[in-house]
Design a protein around this motif. Structure first.
Motif: not given
Ligand SMILES: Cc1ncc(C[n+]2csc(CCOP(=O)(O)OP(=O)(O)O)c2C)c(N)n1
Length: 567
Positions: A110-118, A123-128, A182-185
């Motif tokens: 079971l995988a889940a993304g994670r809110t971007p760390v940075t 690349f991949g930092s928070r945008t929302r 899995l954080p997106r960065e």
């Protein structure tokens, strides 16, 4: 301004993640995405262009159904499964079926993304805005009680090894889920090395039993007057071994809260699902892969009765409280233990021949009475009783059909001869499992005829709109049979069992159990492309079952029968 990974010549970690899942046997990637998924979407798009081997993505617009589908697929193909959901909120939606799946020992990644760390600069930092509120101090804490391990990806280069380790742990007996964050960065970061296919590490078989304890149990079997085996779930290859042992030694078998076919229905030693006097008179009880062999509040074996427990985890170590008496514990795969037991018991049986013959005669008589009672209980009446419906389903669906039962089917009345032809909701009983499990099974075993038997309550729990959509989208023709009693029968029975003479008993225990007026399930399903019928009269049932079967098997359409039952 953050830079994107340059050029396509460098793979990103998400590609390593998906390719490692495929290399380790995951055929499907059940998912419900969010803003954490762009690297996954990119990785699938790249794999399509390059023809790389990745699991088949299956979009399931509710996480609970996605986990149920993974459960059903595992029951068909025995492979590790993969589900990915959206961060903390998606993980929350998996919990109910994750409990079912964990207690049923299903190896799920079971995988889940994670809110971007940075918060900026990568690349991949928070945008929302959600990327702040969705973050939790301990995301995996939500599921840690249910999984065998959890890990958060920190280094992109570890993506492949992380999957290899997760699969190894999930597939080790007793099996179970593993959670990956899995954080997106790091998931979108380019890798220094090109991707190479991974060689799965070998899996170990379930443990073999300790010969000394097997010898002790064999002695007890040879000496017992009134032995009993109680089981709940067995691997398919244990069924013939148990069949022979029970027959050879004339040991009755009770399948308490059955979760799959542990013995063919017609077996001379299959004594149904209620222990009753076989338990209260026993002098030896063998508890075989069974978490709750009887309900101590209601009945128990007599004083002096030997009790032996056999299973991959005979102590159910993840259950906080469980106090069944135990004189012997054998930690072993059920097939391995039964095979060893059959060999150890044989040389000891000579002395027991007369006793076994007398017991067999007694049990044959008891079986005659049992079968007569079953026939009486499942006879057609004025309305379609669940017992009659269960019997007719057993007869009409054929012995190769695979039934997924979420509550209402009466297993004692539904003939199932072959191992793997019936699966039932797991011991934790989280509703909303059967429809998804049946869909996952159809995906993994497209040639099988798959039937879901659901209470009307269970059907509503399953997210039926999502289920029928997934079935249509992925061409998964299955038959759903709703036992429609317009109520939560189990809730009503529980109320009456405690407060029949209380205020709640005055309206027949209907408080908080009444689902009247029932939605027109058949009409709703028809609007989603199903062949569907409402069935009310016993005389119409056989033909309706045959038409629905034809629609699925011949017409390759999903079908639904809304069968009105009195209780
Ligand atoms: C997620 C979840 N919520 C609530 C329950 C409690 N529960 C157990 S059985 C049941 C009713 C099921 O109704 P139905 O499927 O119609 O079957 P019936 O009891 O009428 O045979 C409920 C609500 C549960 N098991 N799981």
């Amino acid at each position: 301004m953050a830079v994107s990974p340059t050029g396509r010549e460098r793979p990103i970690a998400a590609e390593a993640f998906l390719r490692a899942l495929a290399d380790h046997g995951a055929e499907y990637f059940f998912c419900n995405p969010g803003t954490d998924f762009p690297p996954i979407v990119e990785a699938f798009a790249r794999a399509k262009k390059s023809n790389a081997k990745v699991p088949k993505p299956i979009l399931v617009p509710h996480e609970n159904l996605a986990v149920a589908m993974a459960h059903g697929a595992y029951l068909m193909n025995g492979r590790p499964q993969a589900v990915m959901v959206h961060t903390t909120v998606g993980t929350g939606n998996t919990l109910n079926n994750l409990i079912n799946l964990a207690r049923d020992r299903v190896p799920l990644i079971l995988a889940a993304g994670r809110t971007p760390v940075t918060e900026k600069g990568h690349f991949g930092s928070r945008t929302r805005p959600i990327h702040w509120a969705q973050e939790m101090f301990d995301q995996a804490g939500m599921v840690r009680e249910l999984v065998k391990g959890d890990y958060e990806l920190r280094q992109p280069s570890q993506a492949g090894d992380m999957v290899a380790r997760a699969v190894e742990v999930a597939m080790a007996h007793p099996r179970g889920p593993v959670y990956l964050v899995l954080p997106r960065e790091p998931l979108s970061a380019p890798l220094a090395e090109p991707l190479a296919p991974a060689k799965p590490r070998p899996q170990a078989a379930a443990a073999h039993p300790d010969p000394k304890t097997i010898a002790t149990l064999a002695e007890w079997i040879a000496a017992a007057e009134r032995p009993l085996i109680v089981t709940a779930t067995l691997p398919a290859d244990a069924v013939p071994v148990l069949s022979r042992l029970a027959e050879r030694c004339a040991i009755p078998v009770v399948i308490h809260s059955p979760r799959n076919v542990c013995l063919p229905s017609s077996h001379a030693m299959h004594f149904g699902s209620e222990p009753g006097t076989l338990l209260t008179d026993a002098d030896l009880v063998i508890v075989l892969e069974c978490d709750v062999p009887w309900i101590p509040h209601l009945q128990h074996p007599p004083a002096g009765c030997h009790v032996a427990h056999i299973g991959e985890d005979p102590f159910f170590v993840r259950y906080p409280m469980r106090s069944f008496p135990s004189d012997l514990a054998i930690q072993s795969g059920a097939t391995q233990a039964l095979t060893a037991l059959a060999a150890a018991v044989e040389p000891r049986l000579q002395m027991a021949d007369a006793r076994i013959a007398a017991r067999r005669a007694r049990l044959t008589e008891r079986m005659r009475t049992r079968r007569a009672q079953l026939a009486k209980d499942s006879a057609p009446a004025e309305r379609i009783s669940p017992e009659y419906l269960s019997r007719m389903i057993g007869e009409a669906m054929g012995e190769d059909a695979v039934i997924f039962n979420e509550y209402p089917l009466r297993p004692d009345h539904c003939a199932r001869e072959k191992p793997g032809s019936l699966f039932a909701l797991g011991p934790a009983g989280g509703l909303g499992w059967g429809f998804g499990a049946a869909l996952g099974a159809k995906l993994a075993a497209p040639d099988k005829f798959i039937v879901a038997t659901l209470g009307d309550g269970a059907y509503m729990f399953s997210n039926p709109t999502v289920g029928h959509w997934v079935a249509g989208k992925n061409e998964l023709p299955i038959l759903t049979i709703v036992f429609n009693n317009s109520r939560y029968g189990a809730v009503r029975r529980a109320t009456l069992s405690m407060f029949k003479d209380g205020a709640a008993g005055e309206n027949d225990g209907r408080g908080l159990a009444d689902l009247d007026p029932a939605p027109p399930y058949d009409e709703i399903a028809r609007a989603q492309g199903c062949y569907a019928e409402r069935v009310e009269k016993p005389a119409d049932l056989a033909d309706a079952l045959a038409r629905a079967r034809d629609a699925v098997v011949g017409g390759r359409r999903q079908a639904l029968l809304n069968v009105i039952t009195p209780y």
